[in-house]
Design a protein around this motif. Structure first.
Motif, mmCIF file in Angstrom:
data_model
loop_
_atom_site.group_PDB
_atom_site.id
_atom_site.type_symbol
_atom_site.label_atom_id
_atom_site.label_comp_id
_atom_site.label_asym_id
_atom_site.label_seq_id
_atom_site.Cartn_x
_atom_site.Cartn_y
_atom_site.Cartn_z
ATOM 1 N N ALA A 249 0.847 -1.199 0.000
ATOM 2 C CA ALA A 249 0.000 0.000 0.000
ATOM 3 C C ALA A 249 0.877 1.241 0.000
ATOM 4 O O ALA A 249 0.543 2.247 -0.640
ATOM 5 C CB ALA A 249 -0.924 0.001 1.208
ATOM 6 N N GLY A 250 2.011 1.167 0.710
ATOM 7 C CA GLY A 250 2.953 2.284 0.707
ATOM 8 C C GLY A 250 3.507 2.523 -0.683
ATOM 9 O O GLY A 250 3.526 3.656 -1.185
ATOM 10 N N ILE A 251 3.948 1.443 -1.342
ATOM 11 C CA ILE A 251 4.459 1.571 -2.710
ATOM 12 C C ILE A 251 3.352 2.079 -3.624
ATOM 13 O O ILE A 251 3.547 2.989 -4.433
ATOM 14 C CB ILE A 251 4.979 0.208 -3.234
ATOM 15 C CG1 ILE A 251 6.113 -0.315 -2.341
ATOM 16 C CG2 ILE A 251 5.475 0.351 -4.666
ATOM 17 C CD1 ILE A 251 6.604 -1.676 -2.742
ATOM 18 N N GLY A 252 2.155 1.483 -3.451
ATOM 19 C CA GLY A 252 1.015 1.895 -4.260
ATOM 20 C C GLY A 252 0.720 3.371 -4.064
ATOM 21 O O GLY A 252 0.406 4.081 -5.018
ATOM 22 N N GLY A 253 0.844 3.830 -2.814
ATOM 23 C CA GLY A 253 0.624 5.238 -2.521
ATOM 24 C C GLY A 253 1.600 6.112 -3.277
ATOM 25 O O GLY A 253 1.221 7.152 -3.831
ATOM 26 N N PHE A 254 2.855 5.668 -3.344
ATOM 27 C CA PHE A 254 3.848 6.482 -4.053
ATOM 28 C C PHE A 254 3.568 6.485 -5.556
ATOM 29 O O PHE A 254 3.694 7.514 -6.222
ATOM 30 C CB PHE A 254 5.269 5.982 -3.767
ATOM 31 C CG PHE A 254 6.311 6.952 -4.232
ATOM 32 C CD1 PHE A 254 6.607 8.079 -3.490
ATOM 33 C CD2 PHE A 254 6.974 6.753 -5.430
ATOM 34 C CE1 PHE A 254 7.535 9.002 -3.921
ATOM 35 C CE2 PHE A 254 7.905 7.671 -5.874
ATOM 36 C CZ PHE A 254 8.190 8.793 -5.122
ATOM 37 N N VAL A 255 3.197 5.327 -6.081
ATOM 38 C CA VAL A 255 2.888 5.251 -7.516
ATOM 39 C C VAL A 255 1.682 6.132 -7.835
ATOM 40 O O VAL A 255 1.671 6.849 -8.832
ATOM 41 C CB VAL A 255 2.631 3.782 -7.924
ATOM 42 C CG1 VAL A 255 2.044 3.704 -9.319
ATOM 43 C CG2 VAL A 255 3.919 2.996 -7.854
ATOM 44 N N TYR A 256 0.690 6.102 -6.939
ATOM 45 C CA TYR A 256 -0.477 6.957 -7.086
ATOM 46 C C TYR A 256 -0.041 8.421 -7.092
ATOM 47 O O TYR A 256 -0.467 9.215 -7.923
ATOM 48 C CB TYR A 256 -1.427 6.691 -5.921
ATOM 49 C CG TYR A 256 -2.736 7.426 -6.005
ATOM 50 C CD1 TYR A 256 -3.818 6.879 -6.681
ATOM 51 C CD2 TYR A 256 -2.893 8.660 -5.396
ATOM 52 C CE1 TYR A 256 -5.005 7.555 -6.764
ATOM 53 C CE2 TYR A 256 -4.083 9.345 -5.470
ATOM 54 C CZ TYR A 256 -5.141 8.786 -6.155
ATOM 55 O OH TYR A 256 -6.322 9.460 -6.240
ATOM 56 N N PHE A 257 0.848 8.738 -6.149
ATOM 57 C CA PHE A 257 1.371 10.092 -6.024
ATOM 58 C C PHE A 257 2.091 10.496 -7.307
ATOM 59 O O PHE A 257 1.968 11.621 -7.787
ATOM 60 C CB PHE A 257 2.313 10.124 -4.815
ATOM 61 C CG PHE A 257 2.995 11.436 -4.588
ATOM 62 C CD1 PHE A 257 2.263 12.603 -4.490
ATOM 63 C CD2 PHE A 257 4.370 11.497 -4.454
ATOM 64 C CE1 PHE A 257 2.887 13.813 -4.266
ATOM 65 C CE2 PHE A 257 4.999 12.700 -4.231
ATOM 66 C CZ PHE A 257 4.262 13.859 -4.149
ATOM 67 N N MET A 258 2.841 9.554 -7.884
ATOM 68 C CA MET A 258 3.555 9.848 -9.132
ATOM 69 C C MET A 258 2.571 10.103 -10.268
ATOM 70 O O MET A 258 2.843 10.873 -11.168
ATOM 71 C CB MET A 258 4.459 8.673 -9.514
ATOM 72 C CG MET A 258 5.808 8.722 -8.839
ATOM 73 S SD MET A 258 7.062 7.917 -9.810
ATOM 74 C CE MET A 258 6.465 6.274 -9.925
ATOM 75 N N HIS A 259 1.421 9.432 -10.209
ATOM 76 C CA HIS A 259 0.445 9.603 -11.286
ATOM 77 C C HIS A 259 -0.274 10.944 -11.167
ATOM 78 O O HIS A 259 -0.447 11.655 -12.151
ATOM 79 C CB HIS A 259 -0.560 8.460 -11.263
ATOM 80 C CG HIS A 259 -1.563 8.524 -12.377
ATOM 81 N ND1 HIS A 259 -1.218 8.330 -13.689
ATOM 82 C CD2 HIS A 259 -2.892 8.786 -12.364
ATOM 83 C CE1 HIS A 259 -2.291 8.464 -14.442
ATOM 84 N NE2 HIS A 259 -3.319 8.746 -13.664
ATOM 85 N N VAL A 260 -0.702 11.306 -9.938
ATOM 86 C CA VAL A 260 -1.497 12.526 -9.787
ATOM 87 C C VAL A 260 -0.635 13.753 -9.501
ATOM 88 O O VAL A 260 -1.007 14.865 -9.837
ATOM 89 C CB VAL A 260 -2.571 12.384 -8.687
ATOM 90 C CG1 VAL A 260 -3.599 11.364 -9.080
ATOM 91 C CG2 VAL A 260 -1.947 12.045 -7.355
ATOM 92 N N GLY A 261 0.515 13.542 -8.855
ATOM 93 C CA GLY A 261 1.442 14.653 -8.624
ATOM 94 C C GLY A 261 0.934 15.703 -7.662
ATOM 95 O O GLY A 261 1.301 16.864 -7.755
ATOM 96 N N SER A 262 0.075 15.321 -6.728
ATOM 97 C CA SER A 262 -0.375 16.296 -5.733
ATOM 98 C C SER A 262 -0.698 15.573 -4.437
ATOM 99 O O SER A 262 -0.803 14.347 -4.400
ATOM 100 C CB SER A 262 -1.610 17.032 -6.242
ATOM 101 O OG SER A 262 -2.652 16.126 -6.450
ATOM 102 N N GLY A 263 -0.818 16.358 -3.383
ATOM 103 C CA GLY A 263 -1.203 15.778 -2.108
ATOM 104 C C GLY A 263 -2.586 16.277 -1.729
ATOM 105 O O GLY A 263 -2.883 17.455 -1.881
ATOM 106 N N SER A 264 -3.437 15.376 -1.255
ATOM 107 C CA SER A 264 -4.773 15.797 -0.845
ATOM 108 C C SER A 264 -5.340 14.750 0.092
ATOM 109 O O SER A 264 -5.050 13.560 -0.025
ATOM 110 C CB SER A 264 -5.680 15.948 -2.063
ATOM 111 O OG SER A 264 -7.029 15.902 -1.662
ATOM 112 N N ALA A 265 -6.161 15.221 1.032
ATOM 113 C CA ALA A 265 -6.740 14.283 2.001
ATOM 114 C C ALA A 265 -7.769 13.381 1.348
ATOM 115 O O ALA A 265 -8.080 12.322 1.859
ATOM 116 C CB ALA A 265 -7.379 15.053 3.151
ATOM 117 N N SER A 266 -8.289 13.810 0.200
ATOM 118 C CA SER A 266 -9.333 12.988 -0.419
ATOM 119 C C SER A 266 -8.764 12.062 -1.491
ATOM 120 O O SER A 266 -9.503 11.399 -2.195
ATOM 121 C CB SER A 266 -10.402 13.884 -1.036
ATOM 122 O OG SER A 266 -9.823 14.678 -2.033
#
Lengths: 346, 360
Positions: A249-266
């Motif tokens: 999930a941590g790796i997935g979170g980073f990959v997700y982050f790489m895809h969207v390129g932003s931080g948000s609580a939602s």
């Protein structure tokens, strides 16, 4: 003569299909049927390889988290904190990169550390204190979501140059390009996340198939009591399954982050549900002991294909996606229920 | 010695846990800021006398939770799992109420149907959705949490779809009574509704075998079957009852704002409801239950929420604190930790009694 004999033997030894392969078969057939249906009814969009690669690009993170989810579910547990962990990871990495001038390597370390920390705590609570995994991960999910807001309330885009360069990196898939409307040839591409996701699928497939740990997951999920009698350390196996899931999930979170390129609580809201749905569609049985990483991979693809179909059919109101996913989940749960009933009768 | 016995007996009582949590929270607030307990009689914007203060807020907003806790306790006891779709079904049920009241126009001048009719229709709808969950759990034998995951995913979408994604607003003040104040009565109405629900469930548990049967099914499904019960039907029934509780809670929720926000209404309430059951000392794996403890647990949760709000915790960050509370509670109630604690307690007792002997 020899051939006849062989056929005879094959007939006699007609091995009953295992649940794993039966459910995998259903999933793969459903996926291909759906994709072909999409090509037939939705027009040429789905015929372009890039459409398929876009599905991969958008769902690389989901593939990774779903794989982790499958492992936990094979072991007989469940983890609904993955979406929260992914959101927390993306927010922490975003804050680190933008406000603290961090580098990309540090961000990766943060992502892995958050995943690992969640895995260790949840695994300990589930395996050694024998608390229901659902309750533990429900608390984990709310904790992660709450922490995300505490870290930073407002969503923001990351402007870190090195990160943006990494985000924009596109790996060209040779020979799969297509001609666009202007008549120019455009190469098909995938993002780095997809490569990571495929690697993880491969590694986990081998892990589950050929390693002792992998077989232990199946044994514990199938019947914890007999696994214990076989001398398997049940608690450690459960613990490890949760650690692996949260780590992914941590790796997935980073990959997700790489895809969207932003931080948000939602961010990644509903990802846990999609991951569970993909695993179930992919033939992972909720009762444990049955499942396959390849199936999960196809589960994610089926799920995202149906989302694509729904949105390209003009039903792009948000509710249709939710309803179709739920309907699909319901359908596959019923299939599973039937499979279990069949097994009991046999 | 006698005193000690009373204390241990008290501690063994299930209702001790929520009471202790309540007292702890009350003492904490008393130390931090005694004005927490101040209740003032004022007048609201319409000119009706209303009581206000943090305690009233707790009684007011804890009502939906208490109502949900009733149903959730039964579901937990019978099926050994929890329904995580209650928040989403509240959205559906609330949406149905507004749809019936508003008809096709989303801003009606007058109500298109009596409130009682709208409520009854929403009850039927919520019970149908409860029945859907119940069928999946009881007859298809899917784990409750996963079966209810379906509605958890789709519920808010369905709610938006019922009203064509419009946000109806009801201008009739009578509709606001259910979630606010009836003119002339300074105590918030939701509290009365919650009390009514409690009386009903108390009577049901007293005069029917529902309580006994659910516990029997939860403790051992097979032996209850051998005793002539129908476990599947009882599980199904508990989900339908939860559906009814959801409909009542939904009426209060939509009445509070005379409108609905599909993605926000009753958000995270499933967590609070499960927490209330756990805080009431009920085993989340099913079996015996104590309804009063669950209901008290619900008010304790609201107490905690209100306390956190008072300390300016953002509503989005609230779950993080609650999650910590859940984990502490659940860890404390696990058999491993319990036996460890009781052994430690025995050791301490042994030492003190030894010392007492030595002194003597």
């Amino acid at each position: 003569m020899a051939i006849e004999k062989k056929a005879d033997v094959a007939k006699k030894q007609k091995i009953p299909m295992t649940d794993t392969s039966l459910l995998l078969l259903i999933t793969v057939v459903v996926f291909f049927a759906m994709y072909i249906g999409a090509i037939l009814f939705q027009g040429k969009g789905f015929l372009k390889p890039q459409t398929f690669f876009n599905i991969l690009n958008a769902n690389a993170a989901l593939i990774i988290t779903s794989c982790g989810m499958s492992i936990v579910m094979i072991t007989g547990g469940i983890d609904i904190s993955v979406g929260g962990v992914a959101a927390l990871v993306s927010m922490c990495c975003a804050v680190y990169l933008d406000y603290h001038g961090g580098n990309v390597f540090g961000a990766v370390v943060i992502a892995l550390a958050i995943g690992l920390a969640f895995g260790l705590v949840q695994g300990f609570l589930v395996a050694y204190l024998e608390i229901q995994p659902f309750i533990v991960s429900l608390a984990g999910m709310f904790f992660a979501r709450g922490m995300t807001t505490i870290v930073n309330t407002n969503p923001f885009n990351v402007a870190n140059e090195a990160f943006v360069a990494l985000k924009e990196t596109r790996i060209v898939v040779p020979g799969m390009g297509s001609v666009n409307k202007l008549g120019n040839y455009v190469d098909a591409y995938v993002e780095i996340g997809v490569v990571v996701a495929l690697l993880i699928v491969l590694v986990l497939f081998c892990l589950l198939r050929w390693t002792k740990l992998g077989r232990n997951f199946y044994a514990v999920g199938g019947n914890a009591q007999s696994a214990l009698m076989l001398g398997i350390n049940v608690r450690r196996t459960k613990f490890l399954s949760h650690v692996i899931c949260s780590f992914l999930a941590g790796i997935g979170g980073f990959v997700y982050f790489m895809h969207v390129g932003s931080g948000s609580a939602s961010h990644a809201s509903g990802m846990e549900m999609n991951a569970i749905a993909s695993s179930i569609i992919g033939g992972t049985m909720l009762t444990g002991g049955v499942g396959n990483i390849i199936g999960t991979f196809f589960g994610v693809l089926s799920l995202s294909t149906i989302q694509n179909i729904v949105s390209s059919a003009g039903l792009d109101q948000a509710w249709w996606t939710g309803i179709t996913i739920a309907a699909m989940l319901c359908l596959f749960l019923l299939i599973q229920s039937v499979v279990i009933a069949r097994k009991k009768r046999a | 010695m006698q005193k000690n016995n009373v204390l241990t007996r008290l501690m063994r009582n299930q209702i001790f846990i929520p009471v202790a949590a309540l007292i702890l929270l009350a003492i904490f607030n008393l130390i931090m800021d005694p004005s927490f307990f101040k209740i003032t009689l004022g007048y609201n914007s319409v000119g009706n006398p209303v009581l206000s203060g943090y305690l009233i807020t707790i009684l007011d907003y804890g009502s939906e939770l208490a109502i949900l806790a009733i149903g959730m306790t039964l579901v937990t006891a019978a099926s050994g799992g929890q329904d995580i779709s209650v928040g989403a079904t509240i959205a559906i049920s609330g949406s149905v109420v507004l749809r019936v009241l508003c008809g096709t126009n989303s801003r009606p001048e007058t109500l298109q149907a009596p409130i009682i009719v709208a409520f009854l229709i929403s009850c039927v709808a919520a019970m149908l959705f409860g029945a859907f969950n119940g069928v999946l759990v009881a007859y298809f034998k899917i784990q409750p949490m996963v079966a209810t995951l379906i509605l958890f995913t789709a519920g808010r979408s369905i709610a938006a779809w019922i009203n064509n994604n419009e946000l109806p607003i009801i201008s009739d003040p009578v509709f606001g009574y259910f979630g606010g104040f009836i003119p002339g009565i300074p105590i918030p109405t939701p509290f009365f509704i919650a009390v009514a629900c409690m009386i009903v469930i108390a009577l049901v548990l007293r005069f029917t075998n529902l309580g006994l049967y659910t516990q029997a099914v939860g403790i051992n499904e097979n032996s209850s079957k051998l005793n002539g019960l129908n476990p599947a039907f009882i599980k199904f029934l508990t989900f339908v009852i939860l559906g009814l509780c959801v409909a009542v809670a939904a009426l209060i929720k939509v009445s509070r704002i005379s409108s609905i926000n599909y993605s926000v209404i009753a958000k995270d309430i499933e967590m609070d409801a499960i927490l209330a059951v756990a805080l009431g000392g009920n085993a989340l794996s099913g079996g015996k239950f104590n309804m009063a403890a669950s209901i008290l647990g619900a008010y304790v949760i609201q107490f905690l929420t209100t306390t956190l709000y008072k300390f300016n915790v953002q509503s989005d960050a609230l779950p993080a604190y609650k999650a910590v509370v859940v984990i502490i509670l659940v860890v404390m109630s696990t058999p491993v930790v319990r036996s460890w604690l009781s052994e430690a307690g025995k050791k301490i007792k042994g030492r003190t009694s030894q010392k007492a002997k030595e002194v003597a």
